[in-house]
Motif scaffolding. Structure first.
Motif, PDB file in Angstrom:
ATOM      1  N   ASN A   1       0.852  -1.181   0.000  1.00 50.97           N
ATOM      2  CA  ASN A   1       0.000   0.000   0.000  1.00 50.97           C
ATOM      3  C   ASN A   1       0.896   1.241   0.000  1.00 50.97           C
ATOM      4  O   ASN A   1       1.381   1.677   1.042  1.00 50.97           O
ATOM      5  N   GLU A   2       1.102   1.821  -1.187  1.00 51.03           N
ATOM      6  CA  GLU A   2       1.988   2.980  -1.304  1.00 51.03           C
ATOM      7  C   GLU A   2       1.421   4.188  -0.584  1.00 51.03           C
ATOM      8  O   GLU A   2       2.165   5.030  -0.073  1.00 51.03           O
TER       9      GLU A   2
ATOM     10  N   ARG B   1      13.467   6.051  14.710  1.00 51.72           N
ATOM     11  CA  ARG B   1      13.964   4.980  13.844  1.00 51.72           C
ATOM     12  C   ARG B   1      12.796   4.083  13.455  1.00 51.72           C
ATOM     13  O   ARG B   1      11.795   3.990  14.179  1.00 51.72           O
ATOM     14  N   VAL B   2      12.939   3.397  12.330  1.00 50.93           N
ATOM     15  CA  VAL B   2      11.862   2.569  11.791  1.00 50.93           C
ATOM     16  C   VAL B   2      12.396   1.181  11.453  1.00 50.93           C
ATOM     17  O   VAL B   2      13.435   1.043  10.802  1.00 50.93           O
TER      18      VAL B   2
ATOM     19  N   ASP C   1       6.402  -8.492   5.200  1.00 51.34           N
ATOM     20  CA  ASP C   1       5.186  -8.388   4.387  1.00 51.34           C
ATOM     21  C   ASP C   1       4.927  -6.946   3.967  1.00 51.34           C
ATOM     22  O   ASP C   1       3.798  -6.440   4.020  1.00 51.34           O
ATOM     23  N   ALA C   2       5.989  -6.298   3.519  1.00 49.95           N
ATOM     24  CA  ALA C   2       5.864  -4.944   2.970  1.00 49.95           C
ATOM     25  C   ALA C   2       5.179  -4.986   1.607  1.00 49.95           C
ATOM     26  O   ALA C   2       4.640  -3.982   1.154  1.00 49.95           O
ATOM     27  N   HIS C   3       5.202  -6.147   0.968  1.00 52.54           N
ATOM     28  CA  HIS C   3       4.618  -6.314  -0.365  1.00 52.54           C
ATOM     29  C   HIS C   3       3.490  -7.341  -0.322  1.00 52.54           C
ATOM     30  O   HIS C   3       3.506  -8.274   0.462  1.00 52.54           O
ATOM     31  N   TRP C   4       2.503  -7.147  -1.217  1.00 49.56           N
ATOM     32  CA  TRP C   4       1.444  -8.134  -1.383  1.00 49.56           C
ATOM     33  C   TRP C   4       0.517  -7.769  -2.541  1.00 49.56           C
ATOM     34  O   TRP C   4       0.356  -8.524  -3.476  1.00 49.56           O
TER      35      TRP C   4
ATOM     36  N   LEU D   1      11.350   2.420   0.874  1.00 44.59           N
ATOM     37  CA  LEU D   1      11.639   1.720   2.122  1.00 44.59           C
ATOM     38  C   LEU D   1      13.127   1.721   2.465  1.00 44.59           C
ATOM     39  O   LEU D   1      13.500   1.405   3.603  1.00 44.59           O
ATOM     40  N   ALA D   2      13.964   2.075   1.501  1.00 51.63           N
ATOM     41  CA  ALA D   2      15.415   1.937   1.657  1.00 51.63           C
ATOM     42  C   ALA D   2      15.996   2.599   2.900  1.00 51.63           C
ATOM     43  O   ALA D   2      16.956   2.070   3.485  1.00 51.63           O
TER      44      ALA D   2
END
Length: 321
Positions: free
Chosen positions: A38-39, A56-57, A62-65, A80-81
């Motif tokens: 979800n961009e 910090r993150v 599951d960043a992608h789907w 996300l880099a």
């Protein structure tokens, strides 16, 4: 075993994983699990972080789907880099050089319907085809760690996608965390590794449990609705100072452990989702109702002890209901 229900041996988290030195130290940590491609949710995260530039993150899998457009997938990876990225089951299976036979790697429990498992495996197949169009992407995903240990305000915070035992473990879902035996197991584990907080995701359904000495928080999904009071995602914040935006929180030592809403551009996400997953597609059949209508759960349903609702909830209900 049906693909999607199996749990590969390399999903197991070695017992000594959380006994080492933290990867970094900070006073404010965000844990973002289940972005699901979800961009718009990612853009909302960036906006929130402008208010806390020293935070910090850790993106814990599951960043992608849903991001089956190669350009969209690559764009999300680029955004996300700057963060610490962990592998969830999605990234792990996408990063394998050969087809593993594990499907999406979700390790679904028996109570999840067979049809839902089949839809997930079909989504995974489409996403695999996407990644194969991006040179070097499988290797990039496979190179990520599966867990992290972080020092927040002088206390040790463990981060996993599933649970402390398995990358795709379900022992931090609501049903498991209600068990007294499971709570005792977690208490012993936290004491042994000197862990104050275990932050997880994976189950797509939030859960939060705290005692005087430790807490477990599962954010459910950052990129999809989790409750019945609005189409917002949920992220975890662990910090030495509380947030005015928290839905619910607990305190362990000097740390505030909180769930925060991620209010993304819903209309833009709906349009993107429908473009990639039209009516009748596996993602539309499995997720569209949740994306457009939310779930049947109330925020209170996620609280299993030690956490309290925050005043933000009243504002959310006034806005969405």
């Amino acid at each position: 075993m049906t693909p999607g229900r199996s749990c590969p041996l390399d999903y197991q988290v070695p017992a000594a994983t959380f006994s080492g030195e933290p990867a970094f130290a900070c006073d404010t940590l965000y844990v973002v699990g289940g972005l699901y491609g979800n961009e718009q949710a990612l853009a909302a995260l960036h906006t929130r972080l402008l208010r806390e530039p020293l935070a910090r993150v850790v993106v814990n899998g599951d960043a992608h789907w849903f991001d089956v457009e190669p350009a969209l997938f690559a764009r999300i990876e680029q955004q996300l880099a700057p963060y610490m990225l962990l592998r969830g089951n999605v990234e792990t299976e996408l990063g394998r050089p050969d087809h593993s036979g594990h499907g999406c790697g979700c390790a679904y429990p028996d109570e999840v319907p067979e049809q839902a498992v089949a839809w997930s495996n079909a989504i995974h197949q489409r996403l695999t085809a996407t990644v194969q169009q991006l040179p070097g992407m499988p290797e990039q995903l496979a190179a990520r760690a599966t867990t992290a240990l972080v020092n927040v305000g002088g206390q040790r915070v463990a981060i996993s996608h599933g649970d402390e035992q398995s990358l795709a473990g379900w022992q931090c879902d609501r049903q498991a965390l209600r068990s007294i035996e499971r709570q005792q197991q977690l208490g012993r584990w936290c004491e042994h590794h000197q862990i104050s907080v275990l932050a997880t995701s994976h189950t797509c359904s939030p859960a939060a449990l705290a005692t005087e000495h430790w807490a477990v928080i599962n954010n459910g999904a950052a990129g999809m609705p989790n409750f019945n009071n609005g189409q917002y995602g949920l992220i975890t914040r662990i910090a030495t100072q509380p947030s005015l935006s928290a839905l619910y929180r607990a305190q362990v030592g000097n740390l505030y452990i909180e769930a925060l809403p991620l209010n993304y551009d819903q209309a833009a996400f709906f349009d993107e989702f429908d473009r990639n997953w039209p009516a009748g597609s596996p993602a539309a059949l499995s997720y569209r109702d949740r994306i457009t209508q939310g779930t049947n759960d109330q925020p209170l349903d996620a609280l299993l002890g030690g956490f309290t609702l925050a005043s933000t909830l009243c504002a959310l209900e006034a806005h969405f209901v």
